[in-house]
Structure formats: structure tokens, C-alpha cells
Scaffold this motif. Structure first.
Motif, PDB file in Angstrom:
ATOM      1  N   LEU A 193       0.836  -1.199   0.000  1.00 17.33           N
ATOM      2  CA  LEU A 193       0.000   0.000   0.000  1.00 17.33           C
ATOM      3  C   LEU A 193       0.871   1.249   0.000  1.00 17.33           C
ATOM      4  O   LEU A 193       0.614   2.192  -0.746  1.00 17.33           O
ATOM      5  N   ILE A 194       1.908   1.237   0.851  1.00 14.05           N
ATOM      6  CA  ILE A 194       2.827   2.370   0.926  1.00 14.05           C
ATOM      7  C   ILE A 194       4.041   2.051   0.068  1.00 14.05           C
ATOM      8  O   ILE A 194       4.833   1.162   0.399  1.00 14.05           O
ATOM      9  N   THR A 195       4.200   2.759  -1.014  1.00 15.85           N
ATOM     10  CA  THR A 195       5.273   2.504  -1.953  1.00 15.85           C
ATOM     11  C   THR A 195       6.634   2.657  -1.288  1.00 15.85           C
ATOM     12  O   THR A 195       6.848   3.544  -0.477  1.00 15.85           O
ATOM     13  N   LYS A 196       7.546   1.781  -1.637  1.00 14.34           N
ATOM     14  CA  LYS A 196       8.926   1.785  -1.126  1.00 14.34           C
ATOM     15  C   LYS A 196       9.006   1.561   0.378  1.00 14.34           C
ATOM     16  O   LYS A 196      10.000   1.895   1.016  1.00 14.34           O
ATOM     17  N   SER A 197       7.969   0.988   0.945  1.00 12.72           N
ATOM     18  CA  SER A 197       7.995   0.655   2.365  1.00 12.72           C
ATOM     19  C   SER A 197       8.187  -0.842   2.524  1.00 12.72           C
ATOM     20  O   SER A 197       7.661  -1.641   1.741  1.00 12.72           O
ATOM     21  N   ILE A 198       8.924  -1.228   3.552  1.00 14.05           N
ATOM     22  CA  ILE A 198       9.145  -2.640   3.802  1.00 14.05           C
ATOM     23  C   ILE A 198       7.936  -3.280   4.483  1.00 14.05           C
ATOM     24  O   ILE A 198       7.811  -4.504   4.533  1.00 14.05           O
ATOM     25  N   ALA A 199       7.030  -2.456   5.001  1.00 11.63           N
ATOM     26  CA  ALA A 199       5.875  -2.963   5.754  1.00 11.63           C
ATOM     27  C   ALA A 199       4.845  -3.577   4.817  1.00 11.63           C
ATOM     28  O   ALA A 199       4.390  -2.942   3.861  1.00 11.63           O
ATOM     29  N   SER A 200       4.464  -4.811   5.093  1.00 10.66           N
ATOM     30  CA  SER A 200       3.399  -5.453   4.322  1.00 10.66           C
ATOM     31  C   SER A 200       2.054  -4.878   4.728  1.00 10.66           C
ATOM     32  O   SER A 200       1.916  -4.224   5.765  1.00 10.66           O
ATOM     33  N   ASN A 201       1.038  -5.130   3.924  1.00  9.66           N
ATOM     34  CA  ASN A 201      -0.307  -4.654   4.253  1.00  9.66           C
ATOM     35  C   ASN A 201      -0.814  -5.271   5.553  1.00  9.66           C
ATOM     36  O   ASN A 201      -1.515  -4.619   6.337  1.00  9.66           O
ATOM     37  N   SER A 202      -0.457  -6.525   5.786  1.00 10.93           N
ATOM     38  CA  SER A 202      -0.896  -7.184   7.020  1.00 10.93           C
ATOM     39  C   SER A 202      -0.227  -6.567   8.244  1.00 10.93           C
ATOM     40  O   SER A 202      -0.849  -6.424   9.298  1.00 10.93           O
ATOM     41  N   LEU A 203       1.052  -6.173   8.130  1.00 11.12           N
ATOM     42  CA  LEU A 203       1.734  -5.532   9.254  1.00 11.12           C
ATOM     43  C   LEU A 203       1.136  -4.156   9.537  1.00 11.12           C
ATOM     44  O   LEU A 203       0.946  -3.775  10.695  1.00 11.12           O
ATOM     45  N   LEU A 204       0.818  -3.412   8.489  1.00 12.28           N
ATOM     46  CA  LEU A 204       0.189  -2.103   8.673  1.00 12.28           C
ATOM     47  C   LEU A 204      -1.150  -2.236   9.391  1.00 12.28           C
ATOM     48  O   LEU A 204      -1.453  -1.480  10.323  1.00 12.28           O
ATOM     49  N   ALA A 205      -1.940  -3.212   8.965  1.00  9.81           N
ATOM     50  CA  ALA A 205      -3.242  -3.436   9.599  1.00  9.81           C
ATOM     51  C   ALA A 205      -3.069  -3.846  11.055  1.00  9.81           C
ATOM     52  O   ALA A 205      -3.856  -3.446  11.926  1.00  9.81           O
TER      53      ALA A 205
END
Length: 468
Positions: free
Chosen positions: A115-127
Motif C-alpha cells: 500500500l505504501i510505496t517503497k515501504s518494507i511494511a506489508s499490508n498485514s503488518l500495517l493493519a
């Protein structure tokens, strides 16, 4: 302890009867509770059988046969697991085309997008981070420590930046929910304070506010938070621009500026004023029996008892709201009329600055608009649903205390709105966030996105996101 007038008593008498009522609750059995709560979990069966060398009779040494079995369930906890997915992409070239035309045909494989470009965080981690903070009220500094225990060093500054970035993406969903909210004909509202640090890094002396707006609907429930610097009447007026219908709040006059809104007040706030007067004398029944505040309190209790009986007898009916409308006209209207007469008579003799005088003045101002609940069976007698909806924010505020800046406050309003709306529509909030993030990933212009399948009540929502 509750105090009520008997059904045949006159509410205007000087010495109302005082009745103490106790309740006995039937607790469900332990087994039924466990079965209901665990019915949606995966079951892994493990059989414990004798191997061939052990399956011999100690007496005759013949092979033994199974004659029965027993089952024992153990609830197992598996610790959270975090790992890095390293996606390796390859580039391919056609050598033949390069030889024949001098220009190779080149193709590169693609890695999954976040979701966040160039971020190492997956969508599941963000959630997960958003759900921990805004649903479970776990501040980022505590999450930082929890992640460290898993061997992950992710600073709270990084998580804060990712939180604001997610909120910017979710603003699209927030705006669509607001459009749906304004189409309602019945909205409840409330507000509470919020501390925000100023530009110099110091706690702002002026109060800022988090406003809440909630539609009252059996389906398609919407709960929206709106951060504003002040408690000015301009805030609800601006947010509810385009709304037309019933607006239910406490007695704050700032909501009077909302255009095309029929104000309905909250009976719970009226009752609370009278209860504050009688609370110090609850243990002195002689003094309590002579209290004029008890009469006002008992009027409120009569109304609540009537509403309770209506829900108990007709809540399962398809025409419940029509039934409630008719019963209110017959039974509730006389109580409200008597209550208003009582207040108008008592307020003339009460001391203006006394607790009783303030309670009577408050009731005198609000009671006339309480009659609007007689117009529609869908209308509630109090604003408690909005107060319950704002409670998760209040609980979270006790843990994280303040927002570092206004941008963070706006982000909190957006994320709280998405999570609480998801919960109100019986969704698992964290999974719903993952669903939204996956659908929004890789899309530059959200205006081209079909938002209807993303709404919390949409039929397209996967079953695994819905609570069973």
C-alpha cells in the motif's frame, strides 16, 4: 439501587414511594460459553495409538483391537511469527531479437506491491499496527517493545509515519462513508476533548475536540470521528452540511446551528442531572422521600421502564418500530406531558443556583424537544449509542494521552472511523483493513476505484472477515 413509582401512583405527590430493586442474572454454563466462543477455530486432530510393537497383549501376546475412544480438547496458543519475504525479480532478454534487429526484447518479472510505496511494511503488518493502537488501545511505544521481544527493531517514529501514511490512503473511504452518513435521516452526535502538542513541542493550552457522528440504522451502520481545534458551532454545521433529518445530542447549544436538523435531546442527560441531586442522600430514605428531585428522576425511570417493556415484548416483530410508535403515542405522551408540567411548576419555586434549580432549568430547556420522539418509532429516547461509540477513543486517549500534532489527530480520526464502522457492521477490523489495503494497493487515482464493494456492509466482503 433504583427508585421507581408504582404504576398506580401519582408522580406529583410530595412523598413518592421509594423501592429498592435487585436483579438476579442467569449465568450460562462454562461448557456452553467455551463451545460458543471456540466454534470458529480450526481443529487439528491428533490420534494416540499403540504402535505395532506395543499393541500386544501382556498375557497371550495377541494383537489387541480398539474398543473405544475418548476426546480431550486443548486450546493451544502459537506465538506471533514475523519474518521477511525476500522477493527476487529477474530480467529476461531475447538474444535472437537482439541478433536480428540489434534490439533485445526485455521482460522483467514483478514483485508484490505494498500500500505504501517503497515501504518494507506489508499490508498485514500495517493493519496489525493500526488495530493494536486504535482497536486495542496499545500505544506505539508499547508496540515497539512487543516487537523487540520478537526480535524486530521497528521504531515508534517509523510506525507513526506509516500510520499517517495509511490514514492518507483511507481518507478516500472516509469521504465515501461521510457521503452515506449525510443521506441518513437520523444521526446521533457527541464530542470529547483531545490534547494536541503545539508547534513548539509543548502541550497546547487551548482544548481541541474529537467529534463523533453516528447514524441510527439496523443496517449499514456508520460511525465517523472528526477532529477540530474548537467546540464551535461551525464544526457540526460544516460536517453535517447537506444533512436533513433528526439530530440527537446532549444539551450543548452548538448543534443548533446545523441547518435542516430537528434537534432531539437525550433523556439520560436529564435523568443524570436529577440523580446528581439525590445521590448524596440515597442512604437517608426519610430525606430522600421528601426530595423533589426524586420525582423528576422517577419520571425518567417510568419512561425507561416503558421503553424496556416495548423492546421486551415486540423486539422480535418485523413491525417493531411501528408498534413502538403507536405505544408511545398512547403511553409515553401522557408521561412527557406530566413531566413538563411538573418541571414548569417546580422551577418557579426552586433556587436558581441550587442543584435542584439547575436540574429543573436543564430539563425545562430540553423536554419540549423530547416530544419529537413521538413522531417516529425509529428514534431513541437517549443518546447513549453515540456515547458508547465514542468510548473506544476515550479509552485509547487514557493510554496514549495526546497527539503529537494536528496531522496525527486527523489521522486518528480517520482510522478510528474505519475501525469502529467495521466493528459496528460485525466485521473483524484488522482483517477488514487488510482487505482495504489489498484493494487499494497499486491504484494511483482512488476516484476511479469502485468503492461500493469496499463498504463494510457490501456483499463482496469475504466471509472470513465477518464475525460468525
Amino acid at each position: 439501587m433504583r427508585f421507581e413509582l408504582s404504576q398506580n401512583s401519582n408522580s406529583k405527590i410530595n412523598e413518592p414511594a421509594v423501592e429498592e430493586i435487585t436483579y438476579k442474572r442467569n449465568k450460562p454454563s462454562k461448557n456452553s460459553t467455551m463451545k460458543d466462543n471456540l466454534s470458529n477455530l480450526e481443529v487439528i486432530e491428533i490420534e494416540h495409538k499403540l504402535d505395532s510393537s506395543e499393541n500386544k497383549c501382556d498375557i497371550c501376546h495377541e494383537e489387541m483391537q480398539v474398543i473405544g475412544s475418548k476426546t480431550k480438547d486443548i486450546l493451544v496458543y502459537e506465538p506471533v511469527k514475523m519474518y521477511i519475504e525476500r522477493h527476487i525479480t529477474y530480467t529476461y532478454a531475447c538474444k535472437k531479437c537482439e541478433i536480428e534487429s540489434g534490439q533485445a526484447n526485455i521482460i522483467t518479472t514483478e514483485s508484490p506491491k505494498n500500500l505504501i510505496t517503497k515501504s518494507i511494511a506489508s499490508n498485514s503488518l500495517l493493519a496489525y499496527i493500526l488495530s493494536q493502537k486504535y482497536e486495542l488501545a496499545i500505544p506505539l511505544y508499547r508496540q515497539e517493545k512487543c516487537l523487540q521481544s520478537l526480535g524486530v527493531c521497528l521504531s515508534r517514529q517509523t510506525m507513526s509515519n506509516r500510520t499517517i501514511a495509511c490514514a492518507d490512503k483511507l481518507d478516500f473511504i472516509y469521504d465515501k462513508l461521510r457521503e452515506k452518513l449525510l443521506l441518513s435521516n437520523y444521526i446521533q452526535a457527541d464530542e470529547t476533548t483531545l490534547k494536541v502538542v503545539d508547534t513548539q513541542g509543548k502541550e497546547s493550552r487551548s482544548k481541541t475536540y474529537m467529534w463523533l457522528y453516528k447514524n441510527q440504522s439496523c443496517d449499514n451502520q456508520i460511525i465517523l470521528f472528526d477532529y477540530q481545534k474548537t467546540r464551535s458551532s461551525y464544526c457540526p454545521k460544516k460536517f453535517l452540511e447537506g444533512f436533513s433529518g433528526y439530530l440527537q445530542t446532549d444539551g450543548y447549544n452548538g448543534y443548533n446551528k446545523v441547518d435542516n436538523a430537528t434537534r432531539i435531546y437525550c433523556l439520560a442527560h436529564i435523568r443524570r442531572k436529577f440523580f446528581e441531586v439525590i445521590q448524596p442522600i440515597l442512604n437517608d430514605k426519610e430525606v430522600l422521600g421528601r426530595s423533589r428531585s426524586l420525582i423528576g428522576f422517577n419520571y425518567c425511570e417510568q419512561i425507561y421502564e416503558l421503553e424496556k417493556d416495548i423492546k421486551k415484548n415486540y423486539n422480535s416483530n418485523e413491525d417493531f418500530y411501528d408498534k413502538r410508535y403507536k405505544i408511545r403515542l398512547k403511553k409515553l405522551k401522557p408521561i412527557l406531558d406530566e413531566f413538563k408540567c411538573f418541571v414548569n411548576e417546580e422551577v418557579e419555586n426552586a433556587l436558581t443556583k441550587s442543584s435542584l434549580g439547575k436540574a429543573l432549568e436543564y430539563a425545562k430547556e430540553l423536554l419540549p424537544n423530547m416530544c419529537f420522539i413521538l413522531e417516529d418509532g425509529h428514534l431513541e429516547i437517549d443518546n447513549n449509542a453515540a456515547e458508547r461509540a465514542i468510548k473506544p477513543f476515550v479509552i485509547g486517549r487514557k493510554n496514549w494521552l495526546f497527539c503529537k500534532n494536528q496531522k496525527g489527530a486527523h489521522a486518528s480520526a480517520t482510522i478510528y472511523s474505519i475501525i469502529e464502522t467495521a466493528k459496528a457492521n460485525n466485521l473483524i477490523a484488522e482483517r477488514y483493513l487488510v482487505y482495504l489495503f489489498d484493494k487499494m494497493t497499486g491504484i494511483d487515482d482512488f476516484c476511479k476505484l469502485n468503492f461500493e464493494p469496499l463498504m463494510p456492509w457490501a456483499n463482496e466482503i469475504p466471509r472470513c472477515i465477518k464475525k460468525k
